[in-house]
Motif scaffolding. Sequence first.
Motif, PDB file in Angstrom:
ATOM      1  N   GLY A 300       0.788  -1.218   0.000  1.00  0.00           N
ATOM      2  CA  GLY A 300       0.000   0.000   0.000  1.00  0.00           C
ATOM      3  C   GLY A 300       0.825   1.275   0.000  1.00  0.00           C
ATOM      4  O   GLY A 300       0.336   2.337   0.387  1.00  0.00           O
ATOM      5  N   HIS A 301       2.094   1.186  -0.456  1.00  0.00           N
ATOM      6  CA  HIS A 301       2.964   2.359  -0.495  1.00  0.00           C
ATOM      7  C   HIS A 301       3.468   2.605  -1.911  1.00  0.00           C
ATOM      8  O   HIS A 301       4.651   2.886  -2.124  1.00  0.00           O
ATOM      9  CB  HIS A 301       4.153   2.183   0.455  1.00  0.00           C
ATOM     10  N   ALA A 302       2.567   2.513  -2.887  1.00  0.00           N
ATOM     11  CA  ALA A 302       2.979   2.722  -4.290  1.00  0.00           C
ATOM     12  C   ALA A 302       3.532   4.113  -4.506  1.00  0.00           C
ATOM     13  O   ALA A 302       4.347   4.333  -5.410  1.00  0.00           O
ATOM     14  CB  ALA A 302       1.791   2.474  -5.222  1.00  0.00           C
ATOM     15  N   ASP A 303       3.112   5.079  -3.664  1.00  0.00           N
ATOM     16  CA  ASP A 303       3.605   6.446  -3.826  1.00  0.00           C
ATOM     17  C   ASP A 303       5.077   6.587  -3.458  1.00  0.00           C
ATOM     18  O   ASP A 303       5.698   7.618  -3.735  1.00  0.00           O
ATOM     19  CB  ASP A 303       2.776   7.407  -2.976  1.00  0.00           C
ATOM     20  N   MET A 304       5.656   5.535  -2.837  1.00  0.00           N
ATOM     21  CA  MET A 304       7.056   5.596  -2.441  1.00  0.00           C
ATOM     22  C   MET A 304       7.974   4.827  -3.385  1.00  0.00           C
ATOM     23  O   MET A 304       9.176   4.705  -3.131  1.00  0.00           O
ATOM     24  CB  MET A 304       7.209   5.051  -1.015  1.00  0.00           C
ATOM     25  N   ILE A 305       7.405   4.308  -4.490  1.00  0.00           N
ATOM     26  CA  ILE A 305       8.240   3.575  -5.452  1.00  0.00           C
ATOM     27  C   ILE A 305       9.305   4.498  -6.041  1.00  0.00           C
ATOM     28  O   ILE A 305      10.472   4.108  -6.198  1.00  0.00           O
ATOM     29  CB  ILE A 305       7.370   2.954  -6.556  1.00  0.00           C
ATOM     30  N   ASP A 306       8.920   5.738  -6.357  1.00  0.00           N
ATOM     31  CA  ASP A 306       9.900   6.690  -6.897  1.00  0.00           C
ATOM     32  C   ASP A 306      11.028   6.940  -5.904  1.00  0.00           C
ATOM     33  O   ASP A 306      12.190   7.102  -6.296  1.00  0.00           O
ATOM     34  CB  ASP A 306       9.220   8.009  -7.245  1.00  0.00           C
ATOM     35  N   ALA A 307      10.696   6.974  -4.607  1.00  0.00           N
ATOM     36  CA  ALA A 307      11.732   7.177  -3.594  1.00  0.00           C
ATOM     37  C   ALA A 307      12.719   6.016  -3.586  1.00  0.00           C
ATOM     38  O   ALA A 307      13.934   6.210  -3.443  1.00  0.00           O
ATOM     39  CB  ALA A 307      11.100   7.339  -2.223  1.00  0.00           C
ATOM     40  N   ALA A 308      12.188   4.799  -3.752  1.00  0.00           N
ATOM     41  CA  ALA A 308      13.069   3.629  -3.801  1.00  0.00           C
ATOM     42  C   ALA A 308      13.973   3.683  -5.020  1.00  0.00           C
ATOM     43  O   ALA A 308      15.175   3.406  -4.943  1.00  0.00           O
ATOM     44  CB  ALA A 308      12.230   2.347  -3.805  1.00  0.00           C
ATOM     45  N   PHE A 309      13.394   4.052  -6.165  1.00  0.00           N
ATOM     46  CA  PHE A 309      14.217   4.180  -7.375  1.00  0.00           C
ATOM     47  C   PHE A 309      15.288   5.257  -7.196  1.00  0.00           C
ATOM     48  O   PHE A 309      16.395   5.137  -7.715  1.00  0.00           O
ATOM     49  CB  PHE A 309      13.340   4.514  -8.587  1.00  0.00           C
ATOM     50  N   SER A 310      14.953   6.311  -6.454  1.00  0.00           N
ATOM     51  CA  SER A 310      15.923   7.378  -6.224  1.00  0.00           C
ATOM     52  C   SER A 310      17.131   6.867  -5.448  1.00  0.00           C
ATOM     53  O   SER A 310      18.267   7.270  -5.705  1.00  0.00           O
ATOM     54  CB  SER A 310      15.275   8.534  -5.463  1.00  0.00           C
ATOM     55  N   ILE A 311      16.887   5.967  -4.500  1.00  0.00           N
ATOM     56  CA  ILE A 311      17.995   5.378  -3.742  1.00  0.00           C
ATOM     57  C   ILE A 311      18.912   4.605  -4.684  1.00  0.00           C
ATOM     58  O   ILE A 311      20.141   4.735  -4.642  1.00  0.00           O
ATOM     59  CB  ILE A 311      17.453   4.445  -2.640  1.00  0.00           C
ATOM     60  N   LYS A 312      18.294   3.806  -5.554  1.00  0.00           N
ATOM     61  CA  LYS A 312      19.083   3.025  -6.511  1.00  0.00           C
ATOM     62  C   LYS A 312      19.862   3.934  -7.445  1.00  0.00           C
ATOM     63  O   LYS A 312      21.073   3.746  -7.664  1.00  0.00           O
ATOM     64  CB  LYS A 312      18.157   2.110  -7.319  1.00  0.00           C
ATOM     65  N   GLU A 313      19.184   4.936  -8.035  1.00  0.00           N
ATOM     66  CA  GLU A 313      19.839   5.811  -9.003  1.00  0.00           C
ATOM     67  C   GLU A 313      20.947   6.626  -8.345  1.00  0.00           C
ATOM     68  O   GLU A 313      21.970   6.909  -8.968  1.00  0.00           O
ATOM     69  CB  GLU A 313      18.806   6.753  -9.647  1.00  0.00           C
ATOM     70  N   ARG A 314      20.756   7.012  -7.084  1.00  0.00           N
ATOM     71  CA  ARG A 314      21.804   7.761  -6.395  1.00  0.00           C
ATOM     72  C   ARG A 314      23.059   6.910  -6.233  1.00  0.00           C
ATOM     73  O   ARG A 314      24.175   7.382  -6.441  1.00  0.00           O
ATOM     74  CB  ARG A 314      21.307   8.249  -5.031  1.00  0.00           C
ATOM     75  N   ARG A 315      22.871   5.611  -5.894  1.00  0.00           N
ATOM     76  CA  ARG A 315      24.035   4.737  -5.750  1.00  0.00           C
ATOM     77  C   ARG A 315      24.724   4.520  -7.091  1.00  0.00           C
ATOM     78  O   ARG A 315      25.961   4.515  -7.180  1.00  0.00           O
ATOM     79  CB  ARG A 315      23.606   3.382  -5.146  1.00  0.00           C
ATOM     80  N   LEU A 316      23.925   4.360  -8.163  1.00  0.00           N
ATOM     81  CA  LEU A 316      24.511   4.211  -9.487  1.00  0.00           C
ATOM     82  C   LEU A 316      25.288   5.461  -9.880  1.00  0.00           C
ATOM     83  O   LEU A 316      26.358   5.374 -10.486  1.00  0.00           O
ATOM     84  CB  LEU A 316      23.410   3.923 -10.526  1.00  0.00           C
ATOM     85  N   ALA A 317      24.730   6.620  -9.534  1.00  0.00           N
ATOM     86  CA  ALA A 317      25.420   7.864  -9.866  1.00  0.00           C
ATOM     87  C   ALA A 317      26.738   7.982  -9.109  1.00  0.00           C
ATOM     88  O   ALA A 317      27.724   8.479  -9.634  1.00  0.00           O
ATOM     89  CB  ALA A 317      24.520   9.062  -9.547  1.00  0.00           C
ATOM     90  N   GLN A 318      26.748   7.492  -7.866  1.00  0.00           N
ATOM     91  CA  GLN A 318      27.994   7.517  -7.079  1.00  0.00           C
ATOM     92  C   GLN A 318      29.043   6.593  -7.686  1.00  0.00           C
ATOM     93  O   GLN A 318      30.244   6.894  -7.645  1.00  0.00           O
ATOM     94  CB  GLN A 318      27.702   7.115  -5.629  1.00  0.00           C
ATOM     95  N   LEU A 319      28.597   5.473  -8.255  1.00  0.00           N
ATOM     96  CA  LEU A 319      29.525   4.518  -8.846  1.00  0.00           C
ATOM     97  C   LEU A 319      29.887   4.879 -10.267  1.00  0.00           C
ATOM     98  O   LEU A 319      30.868   4.360 -10.813  1.00  0.00           O
ATOM     99  CB  LEU A 319      28.908   3.112  -8.839  1.00  0.00           C
ATOM    100  N   HIS A 320      29.092   5.740 -10.905  1.00  0.00           N
ATOM    101  CA  HIS A 320      29.243   5.993 -12.350  1.00  0.00           C
ATOM    102  C   HIS A 320      30.651   6.392 -12.768  1.00  0.00           C
ATOM    103  O   HIS A 320      31.167   5.878 -13.739  1.00  0.00           O
ATOM    104  CB  HIS A 320      28.232   7.068 -12.781  1.00  0.00           C
ATOM    105  N   PRO A 321      31.310   7.321 -12.034  1.00  0.00           N
ATOM    106  CA  PRO A 321      32.666   7.687 -12.459  1.00  0.00           C
ATOM    107  C   PRO A 321      33.629   6.527 -12.451  1.00  0.00           C
ATOM    108  O   PRO A 321      34.614   6.516 -13.171  1.00  0.00           O
ATOM    109  CB  PRO A 321      33.070   8.756 -11.414  1.00  0.00           C
ATOM    110  N   MET A 322      33.347   5.488 -11.633  1.00  0.00           N
ATOM    111  CA  MET A 322      34.244   4.336 -11.564  1.00  0.00           C
ATOM    112  C   MET A 322      34.084   3.416 -12.748  1.00  0.00           C
ATOM    113  O   MET A 322      34.916   2.542 -13.010  1.00  0.00           O
ATOM    114  CB  MET A 322      33.958   3.531 -10.287  1.00  0.00           C
ATOM    115  N   ASN A 323      32.986   3.595 -13.524  1.00  0.00           N
ATOM    116  CA  ASN A 323      32.714   2.675 -14.627  1.00  0.00           C
ATOM    117  C   ASN A 323      33.224   3.185 -15.953  1.00  0.00           C
ATOM    118  O   ASN A 323      32.904   2.647 -16.992  1.00  0.00           O
ATOM    119  CB  ASN A 323      31.203   2.435 -14.733  1.00  0.00           C
TER     120      ASN A 323
END
Length: 325
Positions: A300-323
């Motif tokens: 019942g927290h579909a409105d927080m799916i974007d927040a979860a994706f933001s966590i993932k994308e933030r980690r990818l962005a932190q790793l991006h320069p290493m790739n």
Amino acid sequence: MTMNAHVPATLSAGGQVMAIVPQTFEETMRVSRAVVASGLAPSALIGKKTGDDAAAAVAVCIMSGAELGLKPMVSLRSFTVINGKPALYGDGLINVVRQSGKVALLKTGHEMRDGQMVGYCHAKRNDTGEESRVEFTQAEAERAGLWDNRPTIRKKVWEDNKPIWKEGQPNDAPWYKYPQRMIAWRAAGYCLRELFGDVLGGIRDEFEARDIADADEMRDVTPVSESRPTPPKPPKPPAPPSAKTIDAEPAQDAQPAENEFDLGGYLEEIETALGSATDEASVEEIWTDFDAPATLESEGHADMIDAAFSIKERRLAQLHPMNGG
């Protein structure tokens, strides 16, 4: 004399091919529904939408393109969606500027300089006489984490009807397959946005849109529970005291019910787990294990799916320069 009743009709030759350009919103929706039904709607545009929701996304794309002078089907080929906002592909940006009638000169390409590739865009307006040449170098692409010269990478493939991560797979990233085109388009984006801002009407190219999305994620590196707390729910009125509860601890000190879903704790778990990821592949593995979209929707927290994706994308962005390459 016997007449042939099946004489084939003659076919007309010549004629002018014209695009169907809707003039009203209702006509736009009719075209959009046909695009969705035919399967021609880009997946980047409609995502998981279906029916009129998907048609509405296509309609918005067509209307956005119309404001820039693009025909409907050209709009669908020229736009992508990044972080919920429309953006033009590199060739779409160039196409819009060329069609404006304000271009005296527009040349893009690449050259080698001291062993490094350099993309460039040279443009000039015919109405004001303004002229600009912008370059984007291989060194800049490397610093931005874009350049990738590895012929093989680790990526997910299907084997025995299930996805697995596998080493030594061909690198099909655009910056590996088409570095000359990508580096020229990046230079063109910077040049044309500056010189023809009035023509583009605020629409960004895909590269700037991705840069802004990455910057937004990198700007906030504190845990989601601290930086973007969920709005507090109004407290429930206390139940009337009874013999069993009169001497109990205050309600605010009670622990959550065993079966109650802890949203904040769940998001923190995702962030902690992703924090241990050392590359993009391990980020994807952890994300798949959590299955956050399905979990949040079922709780019942579909409105927080974007927040979860933001966590993932933030980690990818932190790793991006290493790739980078």
